[in-house]
Design a protein around this motif. Sequence first.
Motif: not given
Length: 825
Positions: A7-34
């Motif tokens: 659950w924590m990994f899921y939350e961190v990935m989508w929050r990092s993806w949503a907030g990438r304009a402020q602080v970029p985070y290296p969300v893996p390609w596969w997670a971006q597609q999902a």
Amino acid sequence: MAQTHEWMFYEVMWRSWAGRAQVPYPVPWWAQQALRRWSDDFDAGTYDSKEAAFASNALYRYWGMVGVKDHRQESLVGQAGEIEPVYDKYCLSFFLFDPATGVLSLPQLTDGGTVEQRTEAPHLPVVLTTFRTANGVEFVQRTFATPVGARQRDAVVTRVTVGSPTGQTRDGLLCAAVLPAGPSGFQRHDRNGREITDRRLTFLRYLPGERRVETNSGWGPVFDAAPEQFGVYGNPEFSTDPDVYVRHSPFRDLVMAGKLSGAAEAQDQVAGLCSAVFTWPYRVAEDELMEVDVRLPVDLYSGSDDLAELRAAPADALEAANREFWTDKLLHQGVQPELPRPVAHLTDLFRQARSELLILSDVGEIHPGPTVYDSFWIRDSSVEATACSLAGDSALAERQLGTHYPLKFNRGGGRIGPCAEYGFYGGPHEKDDREWDSNGQALWAIGRFDRTSGRSAAFGTKLYTPYVVDGARWLRDNRDGFGLLHSGWSAEHLGERDKPHYWDDLWGLAGLYEAARLAERIGAPEVPELWHAFDDVKAATAASMRWVLAEQRRRGAWETYLPTGPGDVGRLDSTMIGAAAYFHPLRLHMGSKLGDDIDRAARFTLDTMYAHFVTGGFRHEAAWNAYGPYLTMQLAHAYLLAGNPERADALLGWVVRSAFPRTQDRAVALGAWNEQHAFPIASDFQEVPDRHWYMGDIPHGWAAAEYLLLVRDILFFEADEDRDPHLYIAPGVRPHWVPDAQSVAVEDAPTLFGQPFGYRLTHDAGARRVSVRIGAAPDGVRFVYPCRFGPVRSAVADGRNLDVTGFGDDVHVPAGTREFEVTYA
């Protein structure tokens, strides 16, 4: 219910993806597609929550691979150059930072920049990732695996050079990140509990004196040059708030403060999401490069002596040795198809498929994948070993079949479901899933390799007792009341495990045929016994198929097809792909071994499948809800052998394209196939299914083997080895492949006749003539040339006219011919 870390990994990935304009985070390609096309639907039969499915990367299993021939562990390379040693607990990724502007440039998020990825050459398993930022800074990352030191242990070396393509002076920081999630996912945790890949980083430490990272209890990256800055991050407060990981990260510190924490150690006992970043300053201009080399100790290393051994050889020397090994192996050893310019890429892919099988071999065991399929299956390995032997890697095939198959031969007196344990080929996979195809596959592979090796090698003689004869007796004695093999799950593409499948019986027939022929070749007394077993299985299988065909006609079915098994009468879905094995790889159509009526039905089944389930490639919606690359190749091969090279060529075209998928102008794979090719990736997200789909490993060893076999048989294949031995020359070579004055050639290729074969075919378009010069050739074997350029008008062999009437487009050439010419209309 999701586990805390999932659950924590899921939350961190989508929050990092949503907030990438402020602080970029290296969300893996596969997670971006999902995340870009999120669905709460998941495979509930495999995972117990959507977070578990997400953390396991159940939908987008694409990556590159590097590894060392015959060593245990491979390393994966993601679309942004991320390196994941499969059994180690970290992933290494590079990015750029400009302290003057506070801009963080990640290859995962190009933000106006570009990422390109390719292999250095088709025969070199070296992955090149080129990342160019929007302001004109570029890094090129070269990643390869190599043995090091006296003990030849595994290591991955990645070399990153930073430059300024425009020539303008640029400065900043090259950064390396150590993260838990990699190309394959974060943690595979499924319901059966057997397939768990735990990549959680609960402890992370940097040792400046050794320039080495510790990841949990193992070794992480080792830097050739000490970083200027570093920072190790974790969750010291044991917080269960996902925002802690977003706020307290090296990426945020760089963007907000321009520097890292300087901490050398961290722990995270909650989610295992420790991370670290290391930086090296660069200042580059025209013709100036800055380089950083990092070594990843993939094998078992411990202590100062091992560290010294890992560092002993310069990176230049390791890179040169790696290039020399693969160049010699793949360009100067084994089969070397020579194809004209329009299809030269088929040769490139042939060499790449060979390298993948060699890397997937673990001390002679070829495994079908680097992660969830990193174990030994009789089914996959039978095709893989056969492909290796016919491609020229016979030592690997001999070790697999001669050493590892006997280790899978069961000698106990117990039961495996309804069947006897003694005489069954299989380990946990075959036993647990009732994979009754394995005995036929083992006998078939042993028999085919015995043919290829030649009589002087006596390969089959060495294995005949007990491995061949008792394996054949197991097939004779362990069948149901109808004479068929029992219900099981020999391959998930066939359908349900509580039903019998003709696939098993077809393999059983092929295995018994090879066992009986081997017995004949060595003069064993069991020849009549083995032929009786073959005839008995043949009669039962043919009778069942005739009943199914008649029952489907009685019910009003207007299309002829063989369903997956007798329990699936009227089931017109993609599980019928199992019938393709009748042609390839089993050659049961040669001599109509099940009867002319079954032969016709099998041919009609190919056409029924093509009409319903082919859209470029074979769509397997019944079981996988995805394309099937190796199933597409099986269907293409079946069409080749059944005499329809046009459809074989069309399917091959899709196969080649699917080895190099792209989405959003980014390379997704670099010349390899998954077990399944997802509809979204195949269509660049123009088609997203409304239900979950299944994804296996990449590169898939079975798929690589199928490609080798298909290209080889397009160039030539054997027929009727035991009665009227002959060989088809260029049966799948299409007219558009060979422009005027161009040639197709192969030299000294292994054959099932135990002697090599080679030829050169040259096309003279103006004269409408094809010239074929025979090189090495098996004794007493005649040739058939199916002319694909046009109707045959005449043929001359060694100066003598040949009779070309009554054979259609086939030109029959006598054994011993050295050269022949064919003119066409």
